[in-house]
Structure formats: C-alpha cells, structure tokens
Design a protein around this motif. Structure first.
Motif, short mmCIF file in Angstrom:
data_model
loop_
_atom_site.label_atom_id
_atom_site.label_comp_id
_atom_site.label_asym_id
_atom_site.label_seq_id
_atom_site.Cartn_x
_atom_site.Cartn_y
_atom_site.Cartn_z
N GLN A 10 43.85 44.63 45.36
CA GLN A 10 42.83 44.81 44.32
C GLN A 10 42.64 46.29 44.00
N LYS A 11 42.58 47.12 45.03
CA LYS A 11 42.42 48.56 44.82
C LYS A 11 43.61 49.15 44.08
N ALA A 12 44.80 48.71 44.45
CA ALA A 12 46.02 49.23 43.83
C ALA A 12 46.10 48.89 42.35
N LEU A 13 45.57 47.73 41.98
CA LEU A 13 45.69 47.26 40.60
C LEU A 13 44.40 47.42 39.81
N LYS A 14 43.47 48.22 40.33
CA LYS A 14 42.21 48.46 39.64
C LYS A 14 42.49 49.06 38.26
N GLY A 15 41.94 48.44 37.24
CA GLY A 15 42.11 48.93 35.89
C GLY A 15 43.28 48.30 35.14
N ALA A 16 43.95 47.34 35.77
CA ALA A 16 45.10 46.70 35.12
C ALA A 16 44.64 45.81 33.96
N ASP A 17 45.40 45.85 32.88
CA ASP A 17 45.18 44.96 31.74
C ASP A 17 46.31 43.95 31.72
N TYR A 18 45.95 42.69 31.67
CA TYR A 18 46.95 41.61 31.68
C TYR A 18 47.04 40.96 30.32
N PRO A 19 48.20 40.46 29.94
CA PRO A 19 49.45 40.50 30.70
C PRO A 19 49.94 41.93 30.88
N ALA A 20 50.63 42.15 32.01
CA ALA A 20 51.11 43.49 32.34
C ALA A 20 52.56 43.42 32.80
N SER A 21 53.34 44.42 32.44
CA SER A 21 54.73 44.45 32.88
C SER A 21 54.79 44.92 34.33
#
Length: 64
Positions: A10-21
C-alpha cells in the motif's frame, strides 16, 4: 527472499491511478521508497496493465 506485507505494498503504491501500467507502478513504487524485492516483483509481472490494487496484490503475493 524477504516477505512483503500488504502495508508495504500500500505504501509503495500510494498515489496510484488505475488502470495503471506495470511501468508506471514500478516507477511509483521506486519513488515511494519501496523495497527492491517488491519493485522486482512488479517489474517482472506478467501483466502489462493493472485495473486496481487487487490485481497488483494477486501478482505480488503469488507464490508467497
């Protein structure tokens, strides 16, 4: 191999917008200071695009 926790993911992907490559998630994880093991799992994922966090978890925690 070191174990990855769901909180680390969760910390590593904080701020991710999906769908994501896959490449975008690898870059984001590096920027967020993710562990090398987690970055490697993302980079070697057989999926090129992830629809959401559940898709990422399936790949990262597969074979753990």
């Amino acid at each position: 191999m070191a174990s990855i926790s769901p909180i680390d993911l969760q910390k590593a992907l904080k701020g991710a917008d999906y769908p994501a490559s896959r490449d975008d998630l690898v870059s984001l994880a590096k920027d967020n200071g993710a562990d090398d093991v987690l970055v490697e799992k993302l980079a070697n994922a057989p999926t090129e695009e992830f629809g959401g966090p559940d898709d990422v978890q399936k790949v990262v925690f597969q074979n753990e």
